[in-house]
Scaffold this motif. Structure first.
Motif, PDB file in Angstrom:
ATOM      1  N   ASN A 109     108.416   3.198  34.437  1.00 24.68           N
ATOM      2  CA  ASN A 109     107.260   2.985  35.312  1.00 24.68           C
ATOM      3  C   ASN A 109     106.289   1.927  34.802  1.00 24.68           C
ATOM      4  O   ASN A 109     105.178   1.791  35.335  1.00 24.68           O
ATOM      5  N   ASP A 110     106.687   1.183  33.763  1.00 24.39           N
ATOM      6  CA  ASP A 110     105.850   0.119  33.188  1.00 24.39           C
ATOM      7  C   ASP A 110     104.473   0.641  32.791  1.00 24.39           C
ATOM      8  O   ASP A 110     103.449   0.038  33.090  1.00 24.39           O
ATOM      9  N   LYS A 111     104.456   1.784  32.065  1.00 25.89           N
ATOM     10  CA  LYS A 111     103.189   2.377  31.634  1.00 25.89           C
ATOM     11  C   LYS A 111     103.121   2.440  30.109  1.00 25.89           C
ATOM     12  O   LYS A 111     104.116   2.715  29.443  1.00 25.89           O
ATOM     13  N   PHE A 112     101.917   2.217  29.612  1.00 23.45           N
ATOM     14  CA  PHE A 112     101.678   2.187  28.169  1.00 23.45           C
ATOM     15  C   PHE A 112     100.369   2.905  27.880  1.00 23.45           C
ATOM     16  O   PHE A 112      99.379   2.723  28.588  1.00 23.45           O
ATOM     17  N   SER A 113     100.372   3.778  26.853  1.00 26.19           N
ATOM     18  CA  SER A 113      99.120   4.405  26.429  1.00 26.19           C
ATOM     19  C   SER A 113      99.077   4.438  24.904  1.00 26.19           C
ATOM     20  O   SER A 113     100.116   4.508  24.240  1.00 26.19           O
ATOM     21  N   MET A 114      97.863   4.371  24.370  1.00 26.87           N
ATOM     22  CA  MET A 114      97.703   4.217  22.932  1.00 26.87           C
ATOM     23  C   MET A 114      96.444   4.919  22.460  1.00 26.87           C
ATOM     24  O   MET A 114      95.427   4.939  23.147  1.00 26.87           O
ATOM     25  N   GLN A 115      96.514   5.512  21.273  1.00 29.77           N
ATOM     26  CA  GLN A 115      95.345   6.067  20.585  1.00 29.77           C
ATOM     27  C   GLN A 115      95.157   5.284  19.298  1.00 29.77           C
ATOM     28  O   GLN A 115      96.086   5.133  18.510  1.00 29.77           O
ATOM     29  N   LYS A 116      93.954   4.751  19.085  1.00 29.23           N
ATOM     30  CA  LYS A 116      93.670   3.975  17.888  1.00 29.23           C
ATOM     31  C   LYS A 116      92.422   4.499  17.193  1.00 29.23           C
ATOM     32  O   LYS A 116      91.390   4.707  17.822  1.00 29.23           O
ATOM     33  N   ASP A 117      92.531   4.705  15.893  1.00 30.78           N
ATOM     34  CA  ASP A 117      91.383   5.101  15.084  1.00 30.78           C
ATOM     35  C   ASP A 117      90.762   3.841  14.483  1.00 30.78           C
ATOM     36  O   ASP A 117      91.430   3.079  13.776  1.00 30.78           O
ATOM     37  N   ASN A 146     114.422   6.426  28.497  1.00 30.73           N
ATOM     38  CA  ASN A 146     113.653   5.181  28.591  1.00 30.73           C
ATOM     39  C   ASN A 146     112.155   5.379  28.417  1.00 30.73           C
ATOM     40  O   ASN A 146     111.336   4.640  28.970  1.00 30.73           O
ATOM     41  N   LYS A 147     111.793   6.409  27.638  1.00 27.25           N
ATOM     42  CA  LYS A 147     110.397   6.643  27.250  1.00 27.25           C
ATOM     43  C   LYS A 147     110.356   6.797  25.734  1.00 27.25           C
ATOM     44  O   LYS A 147     111.334   7.239  25.127  1.00 27.25           O
ATOM     45  N   SER A 148     109.220   6.464  25.129  1.00 23.61           N
ATOM     46  CA  SER A 148     109.166   6.514  23.671  1.00 23.61           C
ATOM     47  C   SER A 148     107.772   6.848  23.169  1.00 23.61           C
ATOM     48  O   SER A 148     106.773   6.668  23.877  1.00 23.61           O
ATOM     49  N   ILE A 149     107.738   7.342  21.933  1.00 23.53           N
ATOM     50  CA  ILE A 149     106.473   7.548  21.230  1.00 23.53           C
ATOM     51  C   ILE A 149     106.663   7.103  19.782  1.00 23.53           C
ATOM     52  O   ILE A 149     107.696   7.374  19.164  1.00 23.53           O
ATOM     53  N   TRP A 160     101.392   5.354  19.836  1.00 17.76           N
ATOM     54  CA  TRP A 160     101.775   4.453  20.922  1.00 17.76           C
ATOM     55  C   TRP A 160     102.821   5.150  21.805  1.00 17.76           C
ATOM     56  O   TRP A 160     103.832   5.641  21.300  1.00 17.76           O
ATOM     57  N   TYR A 161     102.590   5.151  23.115  1.00 19.62           N
ATOM     58  CA  TYR A 161     103.532   5.752  24.064  1.00 19.62           C
ATOM     59  C   TYR A 161     103.953   4.703  25.093  1.00 19.62           C
ATOM     60  O   TYR A 161     103.107   3.949  25.609  1.00 19.62           O
ATOM     61  N   PHE A 162     105.248   4.677  25.418  1.00 20.72           N
ATOM     62  CA  PHE A 162     105.773   3.748  26.420  1.00 20.72           C
ATOM     63  C   PHE A 162     106.603   4.505  27.459  1.00 20.72           C
ATOM     64  O   PHE A 162     107.400   5.375  27.096  1.00 20.72           O
ATOM     65  N   ASP A 163     106.414   4.144  28.712  1.00 17.94           N
ATOM     66  CA  ASP A 163     107.269   4.599  29.808  1.00 17.94           C
ATOM     67  C   ASP A 163     107.840   3.334  30.439  1.00 17.94           C
ATOM     68  O   ASP A 163     107.196   2.688  31.271  1.00 17.94           O
ATOM     69  N   PHE A 164     109.034   2.953  30.010  1.00 18.07           N
ATOM     70  CA  PHE A 164     109.617   1.696  30.455  1.00 18.07           C
ATOM     71  C   PHE A 164     110.089   1.763  31.904  1.00 18.07           C
ATOM     72  O   PHE A 164     110.231   0.724  32.553  1.00 18.07           O
TER      73      PHE A 164
END
Length: 253
Positions: A103-111, A69-72, A97-101
Motif C-alpha cells: 500500500n506504499d505506506k511508511f511509519s517511523m518512531q524516532k528518539d 511484503n510488509k516489514s519492521i 521503521w515500518y514498511f507496507d510495500f
C-alpha cells in the motif's frame, strides 16, 4: 539415440537448477550496524573532550522482520564488547521503521534527545543507479547500487533478488530485491547482514508505528531544521556545521 539422451539430460539440468534457486518471501535478517562515533562528532574543542570518554566505534545489531511484503526494522542488541555511553544508545534502542510495500505506506518512531517523533507517510523514494559490481553477503549473491538521500548524501548498497521484498535498513529501500549491505560514508556508518533466518518468523510483530498526530517526512524535516536553528548559530565554524548535518541526517534516515 545419443541426441535423445543428451536432450533429456539437458532438460533435467534445467529443471534442477530452476528448483534449486529459492526465493525468500518471509524471514528475519540480522544486521551488524557499525558507526565511527568519533568521526561523527568532529574535531572541535568540545568534541575532543567528548572523545576521551567514548569508544572509536559503536556496534549494534538490528533485526529486519518481513512477511507478506510488509516489514519492521528495530534494535536487537549491542555488541557485548562495546561500552557505549547512554547518550549514544538511546536513539538506536528506541527507533522503529515500518514498511507496507503493498500500500506504499511508511511509519517511523524516532528518539531525538529523549523526545519521540512519529512519521506516517508514503514510502520515501530514492533514485538508484545499478552497477555490474557484485559480492556475496550472508550467503547471497548481491549486486551493487548507488543512491542519493536527503539531497546530497550518497549511499552504497548491495542487494539480492533472491529475497523478494524491496527493503533495507532504516528508511532505505526501492531496489529490485533486499539490501543486505549498506554504507553511508558521510555518516561513517555501515550495515551488513550477518544471517537470514527463515524459520520462526513472528509475523504479528510486523505492525505500523501508531501515533495520534504523526509528521509527514517533509514536516519532520522542517521541524528539525527549525529546532536546530534555536540550538545553533549561523556563525558556527565548519566543524559545528558538519556535526549539525550529521545530527539532522541521523534523524531523517
Amino acid at each position: 539415440m545419443k541426441k535423445i539422451i543428451y536432450s533429456i539430460l539437458i532438460a533435467l539440468l534445467i529443471c534442477g537448477s530452476s528448483y534449486a534457486q529459492q526465493f525468500i518471501d518471509k524471514a528475519v535478517i540480522e544486521y551488524e550496524v557499525k558507526t565511527n562515533v568519533k568521526k561523527t562528532i568532529g574535531n572541535g574543542t568540545w568534541a575532543e573532550m567528548l572523545k576521551e570518554n567514548m569508544p572509536q566505534f559503536k556496534t549494534a545489531y538490528f533485526n529486519f522482520t518481513f512477511a507478506d511484503n510488509k516489514s519492521i526494522y528495530k534494535f536487537s542488541r549491542w555488541d557485548e564488547s562495546a561500552k557505549v555511553p547512554e547518550f549514544l544508545r538511546r536513539g538506536d534502542e528506541e527507533n522503529i521503521w515500518y514498511f507496507d510495500f503493498v500500500n506504499d505506506k511508511f511509519s517511523m518512531q524516532k528518539d531525538v534527545v529523549g523526545s519521540k517523533f512519529y512519521v506516517s507517510d508514503s514510502i520515501p523514494q530514492i533514485e538508484w543507479k545499478i552497477s555490474n559490481e557484485s559480492r556475496q553477503i550472508a550467503g547471497f549473491n548481491c549486486r551493487k547500487a548507488v543512491g542519493k538521500i536527503m539531497d546530497s548524501v550518497y549511499v552504497f548498497a548491495f542487494y539480492t533478488d533472491e529475497i523478494t521484498i524491496s527493503g533495507g535498513p532504516c528508511s532505505i529501500s526501492g531496489l529490485p530485491g533486499m539490501i543486505l549491505g549498506l554504507t553511508i560514508p558521510r555518516m561513517y556508518t555501515s550495515f551488513i547482514a550477518t544471517k537470514v533466518m527463515v524459520n520462526g518468523v513472528n509475523v504479528s510483530a510486523i505492525k505500523p508505528v501508531e501515533s495520534k498526530k504523526p509528521y509527514t517526512n517533509a514536516g519532520l524535516k522542517k521541524t528539525i531544521n527549525e529546532r536546530i536553528k534555536e540550538w545553533t548559530s549561523e556563525d558556527d565554524d565548519e566543524d559545528s556545521k558538519m556535526w549539525r548535518n550529521q545530527f539532522i541526517w541521523g534523524i531523517l534516515l
